[in-house]
Design an enzyme around this catalytic site. Sequence first.
Site, PDB file in Angstrom:
ATOM      1  N   LYS A  35       0.829  -1.207   0.000  1.00  0.00           N
ATOM      2  CA  LYS A  35       0.000   0.000   0.000  1.00  0.00           C
ATOM      3  C   LYS A  35       0.861   1.253   0.000  1.00  0.00           C
ATOM      4  CE  LYS A  35      -0.276   0.011   5.041  1.00  0.00           C
ATOM      5  NZ  LYS A  35      -1.148   0.044   6.238  1.00  0.00           N
ATOM      6  N   ARG A 131      -9.343   0.832  15.906  1.00  0.00           N
ATOM      7  CA  ARG A 131      -9.690   1.474  14.637  1.00  0.00           C
ATOM      8  C   ARG A 131     -10.815   0.651  13.990  1.00  0.00           C
ATOM      9  NH1 ARG A 131      -3.871   2.279  11.793  1.00  0.00           N
ATOM     10  NH2 ARG A 131      -4.465   0.164  11.237  1.00  0.00           N
ATOM     11  N   TYR A 260      16.192  30.820   5.093  1.00  0.00           N
ATOM     12  CA  TYR A 260      15.139  31.663   5.639  1.00  0.00           C
ATOM     13  C   TYR A 260      15.244  31.758   7.166  1.00  0.00           C
ATOM     14  CZ  TYR A 260      12.714  31.288   1.134  1.00  0.00           C
ATOM     15  OH  TYR A 260      12.375  31.349  -0.183  1.00  0.00           O
ATOM     16  N   MET A 308      11.563  24.907   0.297  1.00  0.00           N
ATOM     17  CA  MET A 308      10.789  24.028  -0.567  1.00  0.00           C
ATOM     18  C   MET A 308      11.664  23.284  -1.574  1.00  0.00           C
ATOM     19  SD  MET A 308       7.537  24.930  -3.033  1.00  0.00           S
ATOM     20  CE  MET A 308       6.539  25.523  -1.663  1.00  0.00           C
TER      21      MET A 308
END
Length: 379
Positions: A35, A131, A260, A308
């Site tokens: 998965k 769950r 930054y 980023m």
Amino acid sequence: MARRALALVNVGAIERNVARLVRAADGAIVCAVVKADGYGHGMLAAAGAALRGGAGWLAVATAGEALALRRAGIGPDVRILLLGALSDEELPVALDAAADVTVWTPELLDALAADGRRIRVHVKLDSGLGRLGTRDAAQATALADAVAAAPTLELAGAWTHFATADEPGDAFFGEQLRRFRAWAEPLRDRHPGVLLHAANSAALLRDPASHFDLVRPGVAIYGLDPFGEDPAARDLEPALGLVSYVAAVKACAAGQSAGYGRRFVAARDTTLATVPIGYGDGYRRGLTNRAEALVGGRRIPLVGTVSMDNVTFDLGAGEGPAVPAAAGDDVVLIGIQGGERITAEDVARHLDTINYEVTCGLSSRVPRVHHRDGEPAPA
């Protein structure tokens, strides 16, 4: 190689990890969990490698994942177990994929029976994870009996999932195992042929009593340690390496900053390497001033804020001369270079998270390049 960043995935390592887990399972069927795009490694490549390594089944979390495996050529002889919940819209997709599905409510059972197709069903007991699944063992038994009685349904399995298998010494694991056994073994006597399964990677490696008829390793097939420690200590081989390159080398005088917010200000003259990877690639901002990379076979610290698209490393940190790096040199963020190694577990510790999140979190901007021990990967 022209690239910003690459995830190099060795399918040979996945094959060997699965073979090791097949031996550890000692006769139980190995259902390899692929998965979440194979935990970030690439679902289709991981599935093929797992099957070559000896897995008998595959497991996914969503109907779309099951259908993608079938469309990629995973034939009907390979069982696909769908572990997750299904909405009304997803249910026909799962059935089109001929997936084994999980039930724990009468409503879902009624929907399956109304479909009219032959469907393999697994009943889930919530033994303590809290769950999916029913906490009521009597209700789980009633559901199993109803599945077995339905003309188009096959009672294929009975299962649970552990909450603390990856915490050695924790007593709740044993309590869950007892609860499951107390329900599941009488159920198998009542319905011979039903497969019992409970073990994830950690349980498989921790306690043979959890193996039953089928085991469901996920993180371990990728060479990630389910206990968050050293994969090599459990004879697991990490399959994924994360690499980038030095885009620029820049002198940084004492008092000058990088990134930054000026979260790094040089205490002395040094040299910085800018590497074109960042949180847009899944290399998390939480690694600011915390992580390391390998350049020229040496371990160097990340300095300044992860942005980023870029991050900086201090080539002059530590004793001795600065690492003599140049633009274009390889940078290893996860993997081996020279005699040094950085694991996904190392990165996870910097983030106070788990190795799963490190590999799953790599974004689609990072191409997965599959190979087998350095050679092109098999189709």
